[in-house]
Scaffold this motif. Sequence first.
Motif, mmCIF file in Angstrom:
data_model
loop_
_atom_site.group_PDB
_atom_site.id
_atom_site.type_symbol
_atom_site.label_atom_id
_atom_site.label_comp_id
_atom_site.label_asym_id
_atom_site.label_seq_id
_atom_site.Cartn_x
_atom_site.Cartn_y
_atom_site.Cartn_z
ATOM 1 N N ALA A 43 -23.731 1.838 -7.939
ATOM 2 C CA ALA A 43 -22.267 1.808 -7.942
ATOM 3 C C ALA A 43 -21.691 3.103 -7.365
ATOM 4 N N LEU A 44 -22.339 4.222 -7.642
ATOM 5 C CA LEU A 44 -21.887 5.509 -7.115
ATOM 6 C C LEU A 44 -21.926 5.516 -5.589
ATOM 7 N N LEU A 45 -23.031 5.064 -5.005
ATOM 8 C CA LEU A 45 -23.128 5.072 -3.546
ATOM 9 C C LEU A 45 -22.149 4.091 -2.912
ATOM 10 N N ILE A 46 -21.910 2.966 -3.573
ATOM 11 C CA ILE A 46 -20.916 2.018 -3.066
ATOM 12 C C ILE A 46 -19.523 2.649 -3.126
ATOM 13 N N GLN A 47 -19.233 3.371 -4.207
ATOM 14 C CA GLN A 47 -17.933 4.036 -4.329
ATOM 15 C C GLN A 47 -17.755 5.099 -3.245
ATOM 16 N N LEU A 48 -18.816 5.864 -2.978
ATOM 17 C CA LEU A 48 -18.758 6.879 -1.926
ATOM 18 C C LEU A 48 -18.559 6.230 -0.564
ATOM 19 N N TYR A 49 -19.238 5.117 -0.348
ATOM 20 C CA TYR A 49 -19.117 4.353 0.910
ATOM 21 C C TYR A 49 -17.684 3.871 1.106
ATOM 22 N N LYS A 50 -17.099 3.284 0.071
ATOM 23 C CA LYS A 50 -15.726 2.783 0.163
ATOM 24 C C LYS A 50 -14.742 3.932 0.380
ATOM 25 N N SER A 51 -14.956 5.035 -0.327
ATOM 26 C CA SER A 51 -14.065 6.175 -0.198
ATOM 27 C C SER A 51 -14.126 6.759 1.212
ATOM 28 N N TYR A 52 -15.339 6.848 1.762
ATOM 29 C CA TYR A 52 -15.500 7.473 3.072
ATOM 30 C C TYR A 52 -14.922 6.611 4.190
ATOM 31 N N PHE A 53 -15.195 5.302 4.142
ATOM 32 C CA PHE A 53 -14.784 4.434 5.243
ATOM 33 C C PHE A 53 -13.404 3.815 5.053
ATOM 34 N N ASN A 54 -12.789 4.057 3.910
ATOM 35 C CA ASN A 54 -11.477 3.475 3.653
ATOM 36 C C ASN A 54 -10.352 4.398 4.106
ATOM 37 N N ARG A 55 -10.612 5.143 5.170
ATOM 38 C CA ARG A 55 -9.563 6.004 5.731
ATOM 39 C C ARG A 55 -8.651 5.151 6.608
ATOM 40 N N PRO A 56 -7.376 5.064 6.287
ATOM 41 C CA PRO A 56 -6.486 4.135 6.995
ATOM 42 C C PRO A 56 -6.165 4.579 8.415
ATOM 43 N N ASP A 57 -5.893 3.604 9.273
ATOM 44 C CA ASP A 57 -5.416 3.900 10.619
ATOM 45 C C ASP A 57 -3.967 4.361 10.533
ATOM 46 N N ALA A 58 -3.542 5.105 11.553
ATOM 47 C CA ALA A 58 -2.215 5.729 11.515
ATOM 48 C C ALA A 58 -1.089 4.703 11.439
ATOM 49 N N ASN A 59 -1.278 3.494 11.965
ATOM 50 C CA ASN A 59 -0.189 2.528 12.027
ATOM 51 C C ASN A 59 -0.195 1.542 10.862
ATOM 52 N N GLU A 60 -1.122 1.683 9.941
ATOM 53 C CA GLU A 60 -1.209 0.741 8.837
ATOM 54 C C GLU A 60 -0.273 1.147 7.702
ATOM 55 N N ASP A 61 0.175 0.146 6.934
ATOM 56 C CA ASP A 61 0.955 0.435 5.731
ATOM 57 C C ASP A 61 0.163 1.326 4.777
ATOM 58 N N SER A 62 -1.160 1.126 4.771
ATOM 59 C CA SER A 62 -1.989 1.905 3.855
ATOM 60 C C SER A 62 -1.958 3.383 4.196
ATOM 61 N N SER A 63 -1.654 3.724 5.457
ATOM 62 C CA SER A 63 -1.540 5.128 5.827
ATOM 63 C C SER A 63 -0.379 5.774 5.072
ATOM 64 N N ARG A 64 0.733 5.062 4.978
ATOM 65 C CA ARG A 64 1.892 5.577 4.235
ATOM 66 C C ARG A 64 1.545 5.712 2.755
ATOM 67 N N ILE A 65 0.857 4.707 2.211
ATOM 68 C CA ILE A 65 0.482 4.761 0.800
ATOM 69 C C ILE A 65 -0.508 5.889 0.556
ATOM 70 N N ASN A 66 -1.428 6.089 1.496
ATOM 71 C CA ASN A 66 -2.408 7.160 1.359
ATOM 72 C C ASN A 66 -1.712 8.521 1.290
ATOM 73 N N SER A 67 -0.723 8.728 2.131
ATOM 74 C CA SER A 67 0.038 9.972 2.110
ATOM 75 C C SER A 67 0.801 10.126 0.798
ATOM 76 N N LEU A 68 1.355 9.006 0.329
ATOM 77 C CA LEU A 68 2.081 9.037 -0.943
ATOM 78 C C LEU A 68 1.154 9.360 -2.114
ATOM 79 N N LYS A 69 -0.062 8.825 -2.083
ATOM 80 C CA LYS A 69 -1.035 9.117 -3.142
ATOM 81 C C LYS A 69 -1.330 10.609 -3.192
ATOM 82 N N GLU A 70 -1.483 11.222 -2.026
ATOM 83 C CA GLU A 70 -1.723 12.664 -1.980
ATOM 84 C C GLU A 70 -0.510 13.423 -2.507
ATOM 85 N N TRP A 71 0.697 12.948 -2.144
ATOM 86 C CA TRP A 71 1.917 13.604 -2.619
ATOM 87 C C TRP A 71 2.036 13.486 -4.130
ATOM 88 N N ILE A 72 1.713 12.310 -4.673
ATOM 89 C CA ILE A 72 1.787 12.090 -6.124
ATOM 90 C C ILE A 72 0.848 13.045 -6.852
#
Length: 316
Positions: free
Chosen positions: A159-188
């Motif tokens: 489970a740890l390696l799967i979590q690391l895999y998801k965390s590493y590759f789940n970097r959003p593209d600049a034009n995705e809604d998730s990019s805005r949410i990712n920035s907001l998560k960091e701000w929070i």
Amino acid sequence: MLFSTFTMEKTLLYYKGGEFLAHKGWHHRRMYHKGDYELILCIKGPIYLQIGDRRYTLNTHEVLIVPPFTTFYGYQDSPGDVDFYWVHFFSQHKEDTLTADEDDMTEKVKASTSKKRQIFLPQYFKLADYEEATILIHQILSIHNELSFIEERDYLVSALLIQLYKSYFNRPDANEDSSRINSLKEWIRANMSSDLTVAEIADRSHLNPDYLTRLFKHCTGMTTLQYLNHVKIEVATLLLIRTDMSIKQIADNSYFNDPKVFMRRFKSATGLSPTEYRKSYNLIHLNNPHVDPQIPIPKRIADSIDYIPENGDIPE
């Protein structure tokens, strides 16, 4: 960039692990792994490690995966105190190491339709969501009673390696809604307080609160309020396992105004009270330069793979 494959058709096999602490002037002794991987998560660095002919400088929240059948050692003394988690494990499959461009590998992973249960991880990377991984590693290393017919830590390492895999590759593209949410998560995380509200986050993002919540739910699986509580519980969990703070101090430092509310929400999230959680996950193997944890390969591992490795010895 070097990547390793990990096949999840069967669980990875936990071998040994702990938390290592040393004062300034320390460097890792020369080691040779025969068959086992080692995952190192730096809590406090820098740590200077060389694998084969490649040198790495490990800083806080960075991960290094040492592959099997390689020599590695510290090529330079650390200038200050060091602290890191280390976990050794085996794969039940013959894995590969490949060199690939980071962006190409990310595109390949996101576009893949393969049904093969295989993940990829770089040999060295910065961990974005370090809280979740740190908590999971601490759980793996905690002393607990084991059932005779199952090894829980095998599943937790997987489970740890799967979590690391998801965390590493789940970097959003600049034009995705998730990019805005990712920035907001960091701000929070940077602006978290006991008084932070969904309305304030919506105002910061120039979004309607209801639309923000729908967007958060779509990108994270959690509403904005649920994510706020999730961050608070993560902070509390780290403080429980990494400090000796009282429950009241932890409630204060994890942005809860009322210790009773904190205890109720913590138990709802984890199934345990803060005190029970601390007792369950507070005992892990600590080692230092004067303690060398050479542990024979357990029979359950030797019976699961077609060779019996010997760890730690450098071949002539």
